[in-house]
Write a protein that holds these residues in place. Sequence first.
Motif, PDB file in Angstrom:
ATOM      1  N   LEU A 521       0.847  -1.202   0.000  1.00 28.47           N
ATOM      2  CA  LEU A 521       0.000   0.000   0.000  1.00 28.47           C
ATOM      3  C   LEU A 521       0.877   1.245   0.000  1.00 28.47           C
ATOM      4  O   LEU A 521       0.903   2.012   0.965  1.00 28.47           O
ATOM      5  N   PRO A 522       1.631   1.499  -1.059  1.00 31.92           N
ATOM      6  CA  PRO A 522       2.502   2.683  -1.095  1.00 31.92           C
ATOM      7  C   PRO A 522       1.722   3.942  -1.462  1.00 31.92           C
ATOM      8  O   PRO A 522       0.531   3.898  -1.769  1.00 31.92           O
ATOM      9  N   LEU A 523       2.431   5.081  -1.441  1.00 30.80           N
ATOM     10  CA  LEU A 523       1.833   6.334  -1.880  1.00 30.80           C
ATOM     11  C   LEU A 523       1.610   6.307  -3.394  1.00 30.80           C
ATOM     12  O   LEU A 523       2.277   5.566  -4.120  1.00 30.80           O
ATOM     13  N   SER A 524       0.682   7.147  -3.846  1.00 32.78           N
ATOM     14  CA  SER A 524       0.444   7.284  -5.284  1.00 32.78           C
ATOM     15  C   SER A 524       1.350   8.351  -5.892  1.00 32.78           C
ATOM     16  O   SER A 524       1.174   8.707  -7.057  1.00 32.78           O
ATOM     17  N   LEU A 525       2.283   8.880  -5.103  1.00 28.94           N
ATOM     18  CA  LEU A 525       3.165   9.950  -5.553  1.00 28.94           C
ATOM     19  C   LEU A 525       4.562   9.392  -5.798  1.00 28.94           C
ATOM     20  O   LEU A 525       5.090   8.632  -4.977  1.00 28.94           O
ATOM     21  N   VAL A 526       5.156   9.766  -6.924  1.00 26.86           N
ATOM     22  CA  VAL A 526       6.497   9.299  -7.283  1.00 26.86           C
ATOM     23  C   VAL A 526       7.312  10.474  -7.792  1.00 26.86           C
ATOM     24  O   VAL A 526       6.784  11.558  -8.081  1.00 26.86           O
ATOM     25  N   GLY A 527       8.604  10.251  -7.918  1.00 29.25           N
ATOM     26  CA  GLY A 527       9.490  11.277  -8.447  1.00 29.25           C
ATOM     27  C   GLY A 527       9.969  10.940  -9.848  1.00 29.25           C
ATOM     28  O   GLY A 527       9.825   9.814 -10.330  1.00 29.25           O
ATOM     29  N   GLY A 562       6.751   1.353  -8.458  1.00 31.68           N
ATOM     30  CA  GLY A 562       6.717   1.244  -7.004  1.00 31.68           C
ATOM     31  C   GLY A 562       6.973  -0.166  -6.518  1.00 31.68           C
ATOM     32  O   GLY A 562       7.666  -0.379  -5.510  1.00 31.68           O
ATOM     33  N   LEU A 563       6.436  -1.165  -7.244  1.00 26.92           N
ATOM     34  CA  LEU A 563       6.680  -2.554  -6.869  1.00 26.92           C
ATOM     35  C   LEU A 563       8.143  -2.938  -7.081  1.00 26.92           C
ATOM     36  O   LEU A 563       8.725  -3.685  -6.283  1.00 26.92           O
ATOM     37  N   LEU A 564       8.750  -2.425  -8.146  1.00 20.18           N
ATOM     38  CA  LEU A 564      10.172  -2.691  -8.389  1.00 20.18           C
ATOM     39  C   LEU A 564      11.043  -2.085  -7.285  1.00 20.18           C
ATOM     40  O   LEU A 564      11.992  -2.721  -6.802  1.00 20.18           O
ATOM     41  N   GLU A 565      10.719  -0.853  -6.879  1.00 21.37           N
ATOM     42  CA  GLU A 565      11.487  -0.211  -5.813  1.00 21.37           C
ATOM     43  C   GLU A 565      11.329  -0.983  -4.509  1.00 21.37           C
ATOM     44  O   GLU A 565      12.302  -1.197  -3.776  1.00 21.37           O
ATOM     45  N   HIS A 566      10.110  -1.422  -4.223  1.00 23.89           N
ATOM     46  CA  HIS A 566       9.857  -2.205  -3.010  1.00 23.89           C
ATOM     47  C   HIS A 566      10.646  -3.517  -3.037  1.00 23.89           C
ATOM     48  O   HIS A 566      11.242  -3.932  -2.041  1.00 23.89           O
ATOM     49  N   ALA A 567      10.660  -4.186  -4.197  1.00 21.83           N
ATOM     50  CA  ALA A 567      11.372  -5.458  -4.322  1.00 21.83           C
ATOM     51  C   ALA A 567      12.870  -5.273  -4.127  1.00 21.83           C
ATOM     52  O   ALA A 567      13.542  -6.102  -3.495  1.00 21.83           O
ATOM     53  N   GLY A 568      13.423  -4.186  -4.681  1.00 18.78           N
ATOM     54  CA  GLY A 568      14.849  -3.941  -4.528  1.00 18.78           C
ATOM     55  C   GLY A 568      15.266  -3.812  -3.073  1.00 18.78           C
ATOM     56  O   GLY A 568      16.361  -4.221  -2.683  1.00 18.78           O
ATOM     57  N   LYS A 569      14.379  -3.257  -2.226  1.00 23.60           N
ATOM     58  CA  LYS A 569      14.698  -3.074  -0.813  1.00 23.60           C
ATOM     59  C   LYS A 569      14.414  -4.334   0.003  1.00 23.60           C
ATOM     60  O   LYS A 569      15.083  -4.582   1.011  1.00 23.60           O
TER      61      LYS A 569
END
Length: 793
Positions: A521-527, A562-569
């Motif tokens: 459940l991440p934010l809907s905001l990205v950079g 967002g899922l890729l960033e989460h997986a990397g961590k």
Amino acid sequence: MKISLDWLSDFITLKENDPEAIARTVTAKIAEVDEVEAQGALLNRVVVGKVLSVKKHPNADRLSLCDVKTDEGVKRVVCGGTNLREGMKVAFAHTGATVRWHGTEMVTLEKAKVRGEESEGMICAAEELDLAARFPDATGHSIIDLGDGDVDVGKPLKEVLGLGDVVLHIDNHAITNRPDLFSHRGFARELVAAGLAAWKEKPASPPVDFPSATFPFSIEAETRKLVPRYEACLLEMNGLGETPNWMKRRLEATGWRSINLPIDITNYVLLDVGMPLHSFDAADIKGNVRMRKAKRKEKITTLDGVERELSPGALVMEDDDGIFDLLGIMGGLRGSTKESTRKIWLHSAVVDPANTRKTVVAMGHRTDAATVYEKGVPPMMAKAGLDRAIKLFLELAPGARVASAPVSWGEDGAVKPITLTKKRLDGSLGTAIPAGETERILTDLGCEIEAKKNAWKVTPPLWRLGDLRGDHDLIEEIGRIHGYDAIPPAMPAASMVPPPRDARLHRLRDALKEEGFIETLPLSLVGEALIRKANMDPADAITIQNPLGEELKYLHTSTIPGLLEHAGKNLPLTEQSLATFECARVFNKREGEWLECGLLLAERRETGLKETPFLSLKRSLTDALQSVGWSVSVRPAPETPPFGHPSRSADLFVGETAVGFLTEVHPEVRVRFDLPRRAAAASLDLTTLLNIPSQVTVPAPVPAFPAVTYDVTVTRTQAQAQSTEELLRKLRAASPLLESVDTVDLYGGKPLTDGQYNLTLRFTYRAKDRTLNEEEAKKEQEKVLREVGTSVS
């Protein structure tokens, strides 16, 4: 903020004598009271005693036997004080008094024997009576030393020390929008409005008579925006003077230490009126004074003797010898008043609250003055504070006189009248407030009222310039003073229709969790950096106004980054693989907005061909969708997603409607997100999918006759023209007795060459009207293999 009831008695007469009752009303109507401090709470049955004799205890080296003169005669006590002497006056607690034994637990004194000697009472150290702040040196084995002589001997210590005050500790957070409440006069006004007090007759106070002599140097501000209102003058006196006891007591009661008369007066005015002031030794000022923003690496030595590096933009004052004041926060050591001071530059400045707040945060240095300044001191307080301080100097400092005309700039501001209708007032509060009550409350709060038909024209006072701006503010004021507890409770009367919900979405989420996926459940905001990292174009993203930072600048166009960033961590925290999904609305400048479900399966280690993330994700996704009632087919994708592998992508269809895609993550993208092995991603357009009717699964009856099965392994190549799907379709149509053909295994490796893989198929034969024998089934199997022999060879 600490409010002294004794101090308030200068302005008002309290109608309520119980401090706890006052605190309850203040909490309900004004601001939260954290504590009610009754000064001298441990001083009941504590008097000033005089030590008549001091003898060594016969059975203890570190104890003494003392005869003490008290209001109840001479008492013999055992004492361990190291500073005892004959003739000294001490704080003596009679039996029955409650003290804090050695500064720890509470003990009620009784007559006792100490090492064989009777002791009736106690000679106290400061921490045993909660007086350590007043007598900081009288702690441990040192007792309170009240001097010598017979004055006040036998009198209650509370009376001698003037500790009959009650102090309310106010939570600063409750008054953060009310700079006028950081003063005793402001609180007095609120207590009158709340019905707890009545104003005393205000004594006549003539205005300050300023001479025509000009101020000895010029004072200029780099920009008047930072110091919009300013008042100052020069005072002369014959000596520094002594702070009177009544002022010391009040300062100490509210948490301030007495320093010297000029500083005490400015601190007193801050607590009395709510205006921070500063007194400078005018003889230390060299040349003219400039107010400006500090530059990088500039420093100042403040009043506490600490050299501090100034944050760029901090508001400072300088003369020809450099910076001498951190304006709005703390004065500098140079220019501070001292014993030799005879000319005082008395300075009252209203400064920009935002700049003060930024400086406090940047420098990590907070003071009481800064706490008030950052709330936004009303401009009219500059003149009121200066006048109050001048009158105290003229009253208390020896030979004090005003020696210059005032230095002044800025305006006190103008308040716009506010129209408040009775209909709006009663409708907002949910009860009818009598007109007389409304007018009384607003008048007590300092507003000017002009009554009209079913309405009022209200002009707020200048000290409420910052927070009374509309009728909603006035309604809030009337509501809190009238008492929210006096408003009859009423449940809201309105129909509540829950929004339509599609249960299939929840069933899909549950099905994915059963397949081993974790919902994020991440934010809907990205950079922009994250978008580009996933090979996507930020030009398609919608920019939000006033973002919290560059990393939260855009609404996401896809859930996959967002899922890729989460997986990397989080992949390194797992043993084998990480399977996640997210359901969220996504936004695209060209395509609009839709509900999307993104899925990602990432592996930590190499897997067999059958367990590759692409095939594993396909199985899990199709099974989950099938459980909800959607049968999904996979077709070659004409276009590859930006983050996808060009030869390992497919589109997902329900019937003839495209509902998403499935792809292996491109190796370059995978490396950017620190994913060590293969990963696969899928995206479902839930907005489209939920518009497709789902099929109800009807269980088939158990077959009446047994089946015959054969497993056949065939070797295929990735370059083979006929797809596995086409092969299975052709096989299933080859015989009426062939019930099903399923893939049961898939593997590669030696002795196969690159590009080759083995496919194990399971053929199931069954007749609906009889039991097939082995010969019939074998004959049908040979027939099927002959017809499609070239495909399975």
